[in-house]
Design an enzyme around this catalytic site. Structure first.
Site, PDB file in Angstrom:
ATOM      1  N   ASP A 126      -4.249  -4.202   4.539  1.00 58.02           N
ATOM      2  CA  ASP A 126      -3.608  -4.677   3.345  1.00 58.02           C
ATOM      3  C   ASP A 126      -4.676  -4.035   2.150  1.00 58.02           C
ATOM      4  OD1 ASP A 126      -1.648  -6.539   1.400  1.00 58.02           O
ATOM      5  OD2 ASP A 126      -3.747  -6.899   0.728  1.00 58.02           O
ATOM      6  N   ASN A 140      -3.906  -1.961 -10.332  1.00 61.32           N
ATOM      7  CA  ASN A 140      -2.667  -1.552 -11.186  1.00 61.32           C
ATOM      8  C   ASN A 140      -2.956  -2.250 -12.499  1.00 61.32           C
ATOM      9  OD1 ASN A 140      -1.313  -0.002  -9.487  1.00 61.32           O
ATOM     10  ND2 ASN A 140      -0.038  -1.493  -8.546  1.00 61.32           N
ATOM     11  N   HIS A 149      -0.111   1.810 -13.011  1.00 60.52           N
ATOM     12  CA  HIS A 149       0.604   2.057 -11.701  1.00 60.52           C
ATOM     13  C   HIS A 149       0.753   3.622 -11.529  1.00 60.52           C
ATOM     14  CE1 HIS A 149       2.515  -1.879 -11.363  1.00 60.52           C
ATOM     15  NE2 HIS A 149       2.407  -1.876 -12.496  1.00 60.52           N
ATOM     16  N   ASP A 195      -0.208   4.484  -7.589  1.00 61.22           N
ATOM     17  CA  ASP A 195       0.410   5.207  -6.539  1.00 61.22           C
ATOM     18  C   ASP A 195      -0.576   6.307  -5.706  1.00 61.22           C
ATOM     19  OD1 ASP A 195       2.638   3.865  -6.850  1.00 61.22           O
ATOM     20  OD2 ASP A 195       3.445   5.453  -8.403  1.00 61.22           O
ATOM     21  N   GLU A 243       1.358  -2.730  -1.092  1.00 58.59           N
ATOM     22  CA  GLU A 243       0.044  -2.029  -0.596  1.00 58.59           C
ATOM     23  C   GLU A 243      -0.252  -2.461   0.873  1.00 58.59           C
ATOM     24  OE1 GLU A 243      -0.545  -6.338  -2.647  1.00 58.59           O
ATOM     25  OE2 GLU A 243       0.785  -4.600  -2.634  1.00 58.59           O
TER      26      GLU A 243
END
Length: 318
Positions: free
Chosen positions: A170, A178, A183, A187, A214
């Protein structure tokens, strides 16, 4: 990319003729028996098989069933070639799952047209399957592919007694990442982490998948506890080496991950699942692949609770 076509016929003259007909349509492989064909197909999976229905020893139908019983060969299209003119025989070929049927004596233009059609359909099917089993953002395996491969490897481990391990990975404080960077950069971060995971000395049977958001999962067949813990340290180091800035992280100023490790020692008679910390007595005697994922998830929670940017594993015997 060149197509690979496997020709299977006990008649060398028939193979020579078909080889001439199919010249230039791909890389041709030849087998004169079912056993040789099965060995060749397992060593290098063909795109198409042209199979004589009537062979001594292992018949064409028996070889066809052997292909379909193997996951790696189950989706390879097979065209039966036979001197039978009976319509019922042709129907039987299609009923068992043959892609097409060609009668002897073969007509070269017809054979080439049918082979070209099946190769085109095979590549379209492969493309659709890739889309269906690949995460669109990172390009690695998606949850669907993970579930399929994990179930298969789990059953194999139970049958052979080999160990199997899972790492649940994780990205730490990803919501904060973010919120701080946006965002689109989030990504990019996930894509970089995915590439880093793929770059960790994986074996052919190992699998890296995006589990969701994630979270990533690394499936490690044939891997005992020590090997899984070593791979977890490799994961931590590979992500740290990326040096992705994370100014909003309360843990470190760069992106880190937490890793939960779970493993099954192997053997169908074992009731204790290593890595879940729940104790064998509280578990049903029959394990499933989902228990391994659940154990890794619990270990991940403990790694995050202990401060993140670390790996955690738990032996249920402790």
């Amino acid at each position: 990319m060149d197509n690979t076509i496997l020709l299977v016929d006990d008649d060398l003259g028939a193979i020579e003729l078909m080889g001439h007909v199919l010249q230039g349509m791909g890389r041709l492989q030849f087998a004169t028996s079912g056993a040789d064909a099965l060995r060749l197909a397992q060593e290098s999976v063909p795109d198409l098989v042209l199979l004589d229905a009537e062979m001594p020893g292992m018949s064409g139908f028996e070889l066809f069933r052997a292909f379909k019983a193997l996951p790696a060969l189950a989706d390879v299209p097979v065209i039966f070639i036979t001197s039978h003119k009976d319509a019922n025989f042709e129907v039987e070929c299609f009923e068992i799952g043959a892609a097409d049927f060609i009668s002897k004596p073969v007509v070269a233009p017809l054979v080439r047209a049918r082979v070209k059609t099946q190769l085109r359909l095979k590549h379209l099917t492969d493309k659709l399957r890739h889309i269906a089993t690949t995460d669109g953002l990172t390009g690695i395996a998606n949850r669907r592919q993970l579930d399929d491969v994990l179930e298969r490897e789990w059953l194999l481990a139970r049958r052979t007694g080999e160990p199997i391990a899972v790492l649940m990975i994780d990205v730490d404080h990803f919501k904060l990442y973010n919120d701080h960077y946006g965002h689109p950069l989030g990504d990019v971060c996930l894509q970089q982490v995915a590439r880093a995971l793929l770059g960790i000395g994986l074996r052919p049977a190992d699998l890296v998948a995006r589990y969701g958001g994630e979270e990533f999962v690394m499936l490690l067949p044939g891997t005992p506890r020590a090997g899984a813990e070593h791979m977890a340290q490799c994961v931590l180091q590979a992500v740290a080496v990326l040096g992705i800035a994370h100014a909003a992280s309360p843990t470190t100023p760069h992106v880190t991950v937490s890793v939960g490790i779970a493993w099954e020692s192997g053997g169908a008679d074992r009731a204790d699942l290593r890595g879940d910390g729940l104790g064998a007595a509280n578990k049903p005697p029959k394990r499933s692949a989902s228990d391994l994922i659940a154990a890794a998830d619990i270990a991940l929670y403990r790694a995050k609770h202990a401060g993140r940017a670390r790996a955690h594993s738990q032996d249920s015997a402790c």
